[in-house]
Scaffold this motif. Sequence first.
Motif, short mmCIF file in Angstrom:
data_model
loop_
_atom_site.label_atom_id
_atom_site.label_comp_id
_atom_site.label_asym_id
_atom_site.label_seq_id
_atom_site.Cartn_x
_atom_site.Cartn_y
_atom_site.Cartn_z
N ALA C 9 4.61 6.56 8.49
CA ALA C 9 4.15 5.76 7.21
C ALA C 9 4.80 6.52 5.92
N SER C 14 7.46 3.44 4.80
CA SER C 14 7.06 2.24 4.23
C SER C 14 8.23 1.12 4.12
N ALA C 17 8.19 -0.83 7.09
CA ALA C 17 7.10 -1.71 6.92
C ALA C 17 7.02 -2.97 6.27
N ASP C 33 0.20 6.96 11.45
CA ASP C 33 0.82 8.17 10.63
C ASP C 33 -0.04 9.51 10.94
N ARG C 38 -2.01 7.65 4.62
CA ARG C 38 -0.63 7.09 4.47
C ARG C 38 -0.47 5.87 5.35
N VAL C 42 -0.12 1.97 3.72
CA VAL C 42 0.94 0.82 4.38
C VAL C 42 0.00 -0.47 4.96
N ARG C 45 -1.13 -2.55 2.15
CA ARG C 45 -0.23 -3.29 1.39
C ARG C 45 0.52 -4.51 2.31
N TYR C 46 0.67 -4.56 3.48
CA TYR C 46 1.43 -5.32 4.45
C TYR C 46 0.59 -6.09 5.37
#
Lengths: 337, 337, 337, 337
Positions: C9, C14, C17, C33, C38, C42, C45-46
């Motif tokens: 990640a 990213s 991702a 990761d 990290r 990710v 965020r996703y």
Amino acid sequence: MQRMALVGAGFIGSVHAGNLAAHPGVDFALVYDVDPDRAQAVATRYGTVATTTIEDAFDPERIDAVFIASSTDSHADNLRRAADAGLAALCEKPIDKDLMAAIDVVDYVTARDGRVMMAFNRRFDRDYGALQRAVAAGDVGDVELIQMTSRGPVVPPLDYIKVSGGIMRDSAVHFFDLTRFIAGADPVEVFASGSALADPRIAQYDDVDTSAAILKLPSGAIVQIDSVRRTAYGYDERIEVMGSGGLIEAGRHVTGTVSRYGANSVVANGMPAGWFERVQPTYAATLDIFVTSVETGSPFSPSLTDGLKAQAIAEAATRSLTSGRSETISYPTPRAE
Amino acid sequence: MQRMALVGAGFIGSVHAGNLAAHPGVDFALVYDVDPDRAQAVATRYGTVATTTIEDAFDPERIDAVFIASSTDSHADNLRRAADAGLAALCEKPIDKDLMAAIDVVDYVTARDGRVMMAFNRRFDRDYGALQRAVAAGDVGDVELIQMTSRGPVVPPLDYIKVSGGIMRDSAVHFFDLTRFIAGADPVEVFASGSALADPRIAQYDDVDTSAAILKLPSGAIVQIDSVRRTAYGYDERIEVMGSGGLIEAGRHVTGTVSRYGANSVVANGMPAGWFERVQPTYAATLDIFVTSVETGSPFSPSLTDGLKAQAIAEAATRSLTSGRSETISYPTPRAE
Amino acid sequence: MQRMALVGAGFIGSVHAGNLAAHPGVDFALVYDVDPDRAQAVATRYGTVATTTIEDAFDPERIDAVFIASSTDSHADNLRRAADAGLAALCEKPIDKDLMAAIDVVDYVTARDGRVMMAFNRRFDRDYGALQRAVAAGDVGDVELIQMTSRGPVVPPLDYIKVSGGIMRDSAVHFFDLTRFIAGADPVEVFASGSALADPRIAQYDDVDTSAAILKLPSGAIVQIDSVRRTAYGYDERIEVMGSGGLIEAGRHVTGTVSRYGANSVVANGMPAGWFERVQPTYAATLDIFVTSVETGSPFSPSLTDGLKAQAIAEAATRSLTSGRSETISYPTPRAE
Amino acid sequence: MQRMALVGAGFIGSVHAGNLAAHPGVDFALVYDVDPDRAQAVATRYGTVATTTIEDAFDPERIDAVFIASSTDSHADNLRRAADAGLAALCEKPIDKDLMAAIDVVDYVTARDGRVMMAFNRRFDRDYGALQRAVAAGDVGDVELIQMTSRGPVVPPLDYIKVSGGIMRDSAVHFFDLTRFIAGADPVEVFASGSALADPRIAQYDDVDTSAAILKLPSGAIVQIDSVRRTAYGYDERIEVMGSGGLIEAGRHVTGTVSRYGANSVVANGMPAGWFERVQPTYAATLDIFVTSVETGSPFSPSLTDGLKAQAIAEAATRSLTSGRSETISYPTPRAE
């Protein structure tokens, strides 16, 4: 080998002189100018004979064809002289600044079976010729929209502006002719709008330096022409023709192929400094077509009628500049051609 | 006004003849060719005198400077004649196909204070000149990578290939000279690789028609040059110079500005049909620089030494084609220049 | 709907991702990761799940396919894990920095019928794909010369350079793979030359930052590749392929279509600021091809063998940098694929 | 984090939905459509909630801002709803097809201190933004001539044409807005001319499919805009702005950088297949500006007044199409903004 006389040895006459000297089918026999020194300078430079007697230039014993590159107000007389002498003539535009006077000349020449080609040199531009052939061949289908640009780079002196007849007759007229040449049709109406932005003093001569016009062809197709006297980026001409089957464009010319890649930009060569750099090759091409037409006896094109028609469009466009409306174009009918 | 003689009236000689006739600073006094008919044809076309006696071309009573455009194997003799007569000479490359023989000529001419300019015409290409000036002015910082392309369009006849000395000496040599001209430095080593792809028969003369070379400059900067005899798309030359401060490129030339927009493509003008169409303007520019150098007494550039050095690079590149390794370039040291 | 895990990640992880989250055929099930923060960033965020246990990413109960975007030295282990678990894998290059170790991995995976696609993303560049299809379709005839450029814009930190394996293995390798992809053939020999110009300290790691290579294909066709770490004008990639029937080129990318016409120049948009801006769309395209291959069971391409071959070319090129001669490329023979 | 509702889940609503879902500053809270299935499809695809009650979309307890992408005839009602609820709104053009009704809406919203941004997305095109900034910074000096092109590629269904209000209100209106945006001035008069060439049946609705217009700015500067419904070569937009100090141009977009060099031509990538491919990135950019304006409390631009003004130009242009003369543009005066 055609024995040719050049009448007029000013700037553009000198250009023609170089082309006459270099053309393998031309015997550059004689040059005349109202200013004997100018004629002599051309004669010395290009190895021909200068005369101070204009009649020499129209003497069928010595001359087969005449290149009329004298001042605009002498075109009519010189066209009559050529017709009287039975000489073929290549004539700078316009026939006469006054459309009615121009019609008279055409009638006079036509009555004497005169052979005249109008030197609308842009027709012989390599790229515009490609456009015309493509359109004629149907490559873009039915023409629907034409966009023409003609700009700069410098406002002529006011003394010139004053007698020029205005931007439509003096400058846009080349593109009115190209419209007819490329579209193969005569526009029926024209709207024009403009302002004196580059030099506001131009307004006092009822003229403008920044203009746009919209013409309509019989088919309903639209033509846009912008004519601008002054640019800050050199001389700019381009034409695009959109049809039902695609678009063809003759793009801007630039002065080289050098590009500089920097941090956030690519800096390439700019446009030609002036109109002459841009259109120079068309002069030799125009002469070449004229010589071929003389040799083969094929019809002269563009003809005197083409000259009249371009002027007629310019007349209507000039009216529209002040009327604020789309003006119908009425084409003159000379007795015959 | 320089009285100039032209020695050699073949294809390229005729091109030079046209430029000699048109140059305002040149009195095109005389033309010589081993074939009297060719000389006479040029004389008639351009209004000069043909001679069958080569000595006439080197007669200091009648001639100030000589343009040596004769066959390659006569360059050396004619350079010696010019030196003996104290005439300035503009000479087509190479000095002599044999590098040792060329060094002898340079020694001979130098001992007599001969004034010779080598006609490496690509140095006078508008766009390449712009590159050279930009690099010299530091516009791209320190040169790091140069990429040159020289291609096509047609494999010369095998009879020519046979005696050409190979693609490095015959064709890439122009770009070896341009490398020195643009980079302002002498490459120290060269690797070359190639194949006979366009015409496999070329292999029997230990030659190739498709090649690439990598040179290294004293600074460690890298130069790539691809030389190809045959293309299917016209004649293709381009140069780019990358430095620590940016990139400058002289791009491909095309034959016009017309673009056709169709459903999924834009079709634009293609490349020049041949090398001549591409480089034609460089010949007049080369002559012009020569005449100016003669008139002003400024040093001739490119010089004989430049000619030797380009040949020396070609020698090393030719060796590399078979050795498979990067070859050190050893530059000849004539006694003086 | 493929349940996919992302291993790694970092920056490029990213990016992947975002593409995994947006792909309609992917259920972005999990991210791992070595740095839990990290992974969590990710995941947040996703909208997926972070794990601190690498085994989760290779759990066939939860996962169908793995995207291996971890650090290079873990590729080999992760490829083995995927093979053990019977999961399809999309793996960043290289398989392993050490070619012998890479061969071992391929043998291991092959023995287990592992399904792996190497993420050579440039193969999925819109324009390079067009080149490959054109060449495969015979549009340029027989390939004769390929020119590839890969430049800049910034020298990586010395800490990176130190462990990168050198410019040939780290950077040019993408273009060695593209050579095979576009030409459809395995080069037989390679010469490379280079210098440390942008950062002379690179030389102490026996590496260069400015390089050019010439490869030869079995047909005798020539390939030129210049690889440069640093430019002053943004990120620069281009490829041209010349064949017996014409030339096809994937040109430079620029950041917009804006041009400014000034007195002597046209200033246009420059090149992308970095490699990422240039190649970004290729990542989603690579993922999409992978997902399609998994769904349809079609062969993975580029394969592990493709990965090995690109590395083998880089090995020979690296040797040539110091040997000064053209090196024969020996391709590894894994037991099977 | 702005909680946003989307009203309208048709084609363009779905595009906005994707952008709402991807924007890091937006909580895509809710979607409404008159068709519950369409709302649900969007909700499923982008992980939000569908509602069948339009009031939900304007509930200040749940929503901070509304994206009005519903059918044109509901814009007015939805703008009033947003004003009543005190929500910021991003609204597709036009405010209302009827200019008088649009003025009423603006009065209503203004009286309630409503905050509305009109989604004239072309203002947020990367290249047009660069033009606007350059002109505002004085890079081209005083604006003298603007040329805008907006073409194709397909004539909409006649059912759409019938209720579209005509080409000036429906299509050219984007470029009327861009004229004001780029020139920073309100045109004072407009002439328009057109024909129904692509589909003659359009004439029965007093509409045209091929048109050109000339506007004049208060300074006397000229603006040309050609609007064409159908092309055979994809979707074509370009703008150039000439001023006293130079020219800046946002050129045609093409779909790639691939060029094929053949015997007499270079074939490059063509233009985008449709308007959507061309302008797609502008939608996310528009949303982003809106979100920033909401967050920072900065004025919304383009404003409702901008929306009214573009419509007012379209009204005058529509009149000119039949009057054959240049029409004065009268801008509405809402009570306040």
